[in-house]
Design a protein around this motif. Structure first.
Motif, PDB file in Angstrom:
ATOM      1  N   GLY A  75       0.791  -1.232   0.000  1.00  0.00           N
ATOM      2  CA  GLY A  75       0.000   0.000   0.000  1.00  0.00           C
ATOM      3  C   GLY A  75       0.819   1.276   0.000  1.00  0.00           C
ATOM      4  N   THR A  76       2.147   1.148  -0.005  1.00  0.00           N
ATOM      5  CA  THR A  76       3.004   2.343  -0.110  1.00  0.00           C
ATOM      6  C   THR A  76       4.137   2.059  -1.097  1.00  0.00           C
ATOM      7  OG1 THR A  76       4.258   1.559   1.806  1.00  0.00           O
ATOM      8  CG2 THR A  76       2.656   3.300   2.223  1.00  0.00           C
ATOM      9  N   VAL A  77       4.652   3.124  -1.684  1.00  0.00           N
ATOM     10  CA  VAL A  77       5.848   3.045  -2.533  1.00  0.00           C
ATOM     11  C   VAL A  77       6.897   3.959  -1.903  1.00  0.00           C
ATOM     12  CG1 VAL A  77       4.909   4.822  -4.090  1.00  0.00           C
ATOM     13  CG2 VAL A  77       6.768   3.364  -4.889  1.00  0.00           C
ATOM     14  N   PHE A  78       8.163   3.623  -2.070  1.00  0.00           N
ATOM     15  CA  PHE A  78       9.247   4.346  -1.405  1.00  0.00           C
ATOM     16  C   PHE A  78      10.208   4.977  -2.405  1.00  0.00           C
ATOM     17  CE2 PHE A  78       7.809   0.953   1.332  1.00  0.00           C
ATOM     18  CZ  PHE A  78       7.705   1.556   2.573  1.00  0.00           C
ATOM     19  N   LEU A  79      10.707   6.131  -2.025  1.00  0.00           N
ATOM     20  CA  LEU A  79      11.812   6.778  -2.746  1.00  0.00           C
ATOM     21  C   LEU A  79      12.979   6.852  -1.765  1.00  0.00           C
ATOM     22  CD1 LEU A  79      13.076   8.513  -5.068  1.00  0.00           C
ATOM     23  CD2 LEU A  79      12.035  10.503  -3.964  1.00  0.00           C
ATOM     24  N   LEU A  80      14.119   6.332  -2.169  1.00  0.00           N
ATOM     25  CA  LEU A  80      15.305   6.384  -1.314  1.00  0.00           C
ATOM     26  C   LEU A  80      16.022   7.716  -1.557  1.00  0.00           C
ATOM     27  CD1 LEU A  80      17.129   4.949   0.702  1.00  0.00           C
ATOM     28  CD2 LEU A  80      18.360   3.973  -1.237  1.00  0.00           C
ATOM     29  N   ALA A  81      15.958   8.593  -0.576  1.00  0.00           N
ATOM     30  CA  ALA A  81      16.547   9.928  -0.737  1.00  0.00           C
ATOM     31  C   ALA A  81      18.029   9.931  -0.375  1.00  0.00           C
ATOM     32  CB  ALA A  81      15.790  10.927   0.130  1.00  0.00           C
ATOM     33  N   GLY A 124       9.539  -0.895  -3.917  1.00  0.00           N
ATOM     34  CA  GLY A 124       8.239  -1.259  -3.344  1.00  0.00           C
ATOM     35  C   GLY A 124       7.083  -0.759  -4.202  1.00  0.00           C
ATOM     36  N   GLU A 125       7.351  -0.571  -5.519  1.00  0.00           N
ATOM     37  CA  GLU A 125       6.362   0.070  -6.403  1.00  0.00           C
ATOM     38  C   GLU A 125       5.103  -0.770  -6.577  1.00  0.00           C
ATOM     39  OE1 GLU A 125       9.376  -0.874  -7.276  1.00  0.00           O
ATOM     40  OE2 GLU A 125       8.915  -2.613  -8.541  1.00  0.00           O
ATOM     41  N   MET A 126       5.239  -2.123  -6.458  1.00  0.00           N
ATOM     42  CA  MET A 126       4.033  -2.937  -6.641  1.00  0.00           C
ATOM     43  C   MET A 126       3.029  -2.654  -5.508  1.00  0.00           C
ATOM     44  SD  MET A 126       4.415  -4.185  -9.595  1.00  0.00           S
ATOM     45  CE  MET A 126       3.031  -5.319  -9.824  1.00  0.00           C
ATOM     46  N   GLY A 127       3.497  -2.049  -4.445  1.00  0.00           N
ATOM     47  CA  GLY A 127       2.616  -1.680  -3.330  1.00  0.00           C
ATOM     48  C   GLY A 127       1.529  -0.681  -3.701  1.00  0.00           C
ATOM     49  N   VAL A 128       1.734   0.063  -4.785  1.00  0.00           N
ATOM     50  CA  VAL A 128       0.694   1.012  -5.199  1.00  0.00           C
ATOM     51  C   VAL A 128       0.048   0.595  -6.530  1.00  0.00           C
ATOM     52  CG1 VAL A 128       1.658   2.963  -3.941  1.00  0.00           C
ATOM     53  CG2 VAL A 128       2.369   2.582  -6.310  1.00  0.00           C
ATOM     54  N   ILE A 129       0.524  -0.516  -7.084  1.00  0.00           N
ATOM     55  CA  ILE A 129       0.059  -0.986  -8.395  1.00  0.00           C
ATOM     56  C   ILE A 129      -0.897  -2.159  -8.195  1.00  0.00           C
ATOM     57  CG2 ILE A 129       0.888  -2.208 -10.463  1.00  0.00           C
ATOM     58  CD1 ILE A 129       1.602   0.780 -10.357  1.00  0.00           C
ATOM     59  N   ASP A 130      -0.684  -2.851  -7.119  1.00  0.00           N
ATOM     60  CA  ASP A 130      -1.295  -4.149  -6.898  1.00  0.00           C
ATOM     61  C   ASP A 130      -1.818  -4.197  -5.459  1.00  0.00           C
ATOM     62  OD1 ASP A 130      -1.882  -6.776  -7.383  1.00  0.00           O
ATOM     63  OD2 ASP A 130       0.067  -7.191  -8.289  1.00  0.00           O
TER      64      ASP A 130
END
Lengths: 113, 113
Positions: free
Chosen positions: B20-26, B53-59
């Motif tokens: 349910g979340t996607v992350f950006l590593l800053a 973790g992009e599938m967290g907002v796709i799926d």
């Protein structure tokens, strides 16, 4: 960006054509015919407000199917450069997700590379 | 959107967690460890300015791997709702391409459905 009105049965692209554009179907319906299809029935039908030919801006491969108008259609096309401009104007998460999904599909579709 | 500073070895998510979340590593680096991996070496390394973790907002599937900080990290997370807001603000071609690529990956990853 280019808008065209196309006639029924008109070909938008054919398998083996160079790609480089993505299409939005603004009006009508478009049939996608895979090279193995020898019938008059499309494998997929694109409806109004749907995108097609998307790998044309994701990848450098040739078209993998034919796209033909099933009725009179209005079609909007954008080039890879135009698409990348839209992408660069998008939020960093959207941009990142498009990049990852594109990479993954490219790898799945070309496992030998 | 939430920004967190995480310590070396800290777990961001584990296989089986709800997503349910996607992350950006800053800042820093993050290791992705598949469930079959019994070593201390990650299967993939996420670098600064990369998304994971992009599938967290796709799926709607559970996490399929562990993500752990390989050093101190700054991580920005956005929820599916936030991501969809960014997507809705994007150009129609970008939105359409994200939709198509997501559908295709979902189908490839779950061929039985």
């Amino acid at each position: 960006m280019q808008k065209q009105t196309l006639k029924q049965h008109q070909t938008i692209f054919k398998a083996g054509d160079t790609a480089g554009t993505v299409f939005l179907l603004a009006r009508g319906s478009v049939g996608i015919f895979l090279p193995t299809n020898e019938t008059k029935d499309p494998n997929f039908v694109i409806r109004e407000n749907e995108i097609f030919g998307e790998m044309g801006v994701i990848d450098d491969e040739l078209r993998m199917a034919d796209a033909r108008c099933l009725e009179e259609c209005d079609v909007i096309s954008v080039t890879k450069d135009e698409f990348n401009t839209y992408l660069n104007e998008s939020n960093i998460f959207v941009r990142g997700v498009v990049g990852i999904l594109s990479d993954r599909l490219r790898k799945i579709q070309k496992p030998s590379k």
